[in-house]
Design an enzyme around this catalytic site. Structure first.
Site, PDB file in Angstrom:
ATOM      1  N   PRO A 105       5.077   3.694   0.838  1.00  0.00           N
ATOM      2  CA  PRO A 105       4.354   2.465   0.472  1.00  0.00           C
ATOM      3  C   PRO A 105       5.255   1.238   0.380  1.00  0.00           C
ATOM      4  O   PRO A 105       5.486   0.682  -0.693  1.00  0.00           O
ATOM      5  CB  PRO A 105       3.739   2.833  -0.882  1.00  0.00           C
ATOM      6  CG  PRO A 105       4.730   3.788  -1.476  1.00  0.00           C
ATOM      7  CD  PRO A 105       5.281   4.575  -0.314  1.00  0.00           C
ATOM      8  N   CYS A 106       5.718   0.767   1.534  1.00  0.00           N
ATOM      9  CA  CYS A 106       6.582  -0.405   1.555  1.00  0.00           C
ATOM     10  C   CYS A 106       5.879  -1.638   1.003  1.00  0.00           C
ATOM     11  O   CYS A 106       6.534  -2.584   0.560  1.00  0.00           O
ATOM     12  CB  CYS A 106       7.104  -0.658   2.964  1.00  0.00           C
ATOM     13  SG  CYS A 106       5.835  -0.713   4.248  1.00  0.00           S
ATOM     14  N   HIS A 107       4.534  -1.622   1.005  1.00  0.00           N
ATOM     15  CA  HIS A 107       3.804  -2.776   0.473  1.00  0.00           C
ATOM     16  C   HIS A 107       4.005  -2.935  -1.027  1.00  0.00           C
ATOM     17  O   HIS A 107       3.738  -3.999  -1.572  1.00  0.00           O
ATOM     18  CB  HIS A 107       2.309  -2.657   0.793  1.00  0.00           C
ATOM     19  CG  HIS A 107       1.644  -1.457   0.206  1.00  0.00           C
ATOM     20  ND1 HIS A 107       1.772  -0.178   0.734  1.00  0.00           N
ATOM     21  CD2 HIS A 107       0.834  -1.323  -0.884  1.00  0.00           C
ATOM     22  CE1 HIS A 107       1.073   0.667   0.001  1.00  0.00           C
ATOM     23  NE2 HIS A 107       0.489   0.004  -0.973  1.00  0.00           N
TER      24      HIS A 107
END
Length: 200
Positions: A153-155
Site C-alpha cells: 500500500p504505497c498510497h
C-alpha cells in the site's frame, strides 16, 4: 520469467483494476487506467476503461493469460475489492513475487505493508524505520516503482506537508480517493455543484 502467468480484471471502488499472478504469488497489480473518483469515469465508458487496464497489463506481461483464477489469487482479489469498498481488510499475508526488485525497495515495501488501513506514515518516517534517516527521497523513489499497489500500500505513505506524489494512473487524485475510502483522509466537503444535482 513470464511463463505460466495468469491475469484477471476486477472492479473496485476506484474503477477496473487488474492483477497478474504466478506460482510464487502476485506479480503485479494495475490500478485503473481511467480512475473513478466518486462517480463514473467521465467521458470513458466502463468497457473502454476495462480495455485500457487490460492493455496496460498485457503490454507489461504479454505472456500472461486470462482464464480461471486460482484460489490464492481469488482471495487476493476479494481482499482488494473489500478494501476499496471501505472494509478494514489486511492484505499483509498475501504472497507477492518480488523477483528482480532491488533489496532496498523490498525493505521499503515491507514497512509499507505493515501500515494498517486507515493509517499513514511519511516518507521520512519510513526512512527512520529502515534505520536510514535522511533517505526519504530514496523511499519515495522505491514506492514510485512499486509493481503491486494496493497489496503493497504505497498510497499510505505521504509527504510530511501533504499527500506527495503517486505514480499510478490518476496520480495524487487516486491516492487521495484510496485514503478517503480507507478513512485516513476525510472526503472533501460537498460543493454547490454537488448540492444542485442532489436535489435534481
Amino acid at each position: 520469467m513470464s511463463a505460466g502467468l495468469g491475469m484477471a480484471l476486477f472492479d473496485t471502488g476506484v474503477g477496473c483494476c487488474g492483477v497478474v499472478w504466478g506460482e510464487n504469488g502476485i506479480v503485479s497489480v494495475a490500478l485503473p487506467a481511467n480512475p473513478r473518483h466518486g462517480g463514473g469515469v467521465a467521458g470513458n465508458p466502463a468497457g473502454a476503461a476495462r480495455a485500457r487496464t487490460r492493455a496496460s497489463l498485457a503490454a507489461a506481461y504479454p505472456d500472461a493469460a486470462e482464464g480461471p483464477v486460482p484460489a490464492e489469487a481469488r482471495a487476493a482479489i476479494d481482499g482488494m475489492v473489500a478494501l476499496l469498498a471501505g472494509a478494514p481488510v489486511d492484505l499483509a499475508e498475501v504472497r507477492v513475487d518480488l523477483a528482480g526488485v532491488p533489496e532496498f525497495h523490498e525493505r521499503v515495501y515491507e514497512v509499507a505493508r505493515a501500515i494498517p488501513p486507515g493509517q499513514t506514515l511519511t516518507y521520512g518516517e519510513v526512512a527512520v524505520r529502515l534505520g536510514m534517516p535522511g533517505a526519504a527521497q530514496a523511499v519515495g523513489q522505491a514506492l514510485g516503482s512499486n509493481p503491486i499497489p494496493i497489496i503493497i500500500p504505497c498510497h499510505r505513505v505521504v509527504a510530511a506537508g501533504g499527500l506527495g506524489g503517486f505514480s499510478a494512473p490518476g496520480g495524487s487524485a487516486t491516492k487521495r480517493r484510496m485514503l478517503e475510502i480507507e478513512g485516513a483522509l476525510a472526503p472533501p466537503p460537498p460543493t454547490l455543484f454537488d448540492d444542485l444535482f442532489a436535489d435534481s
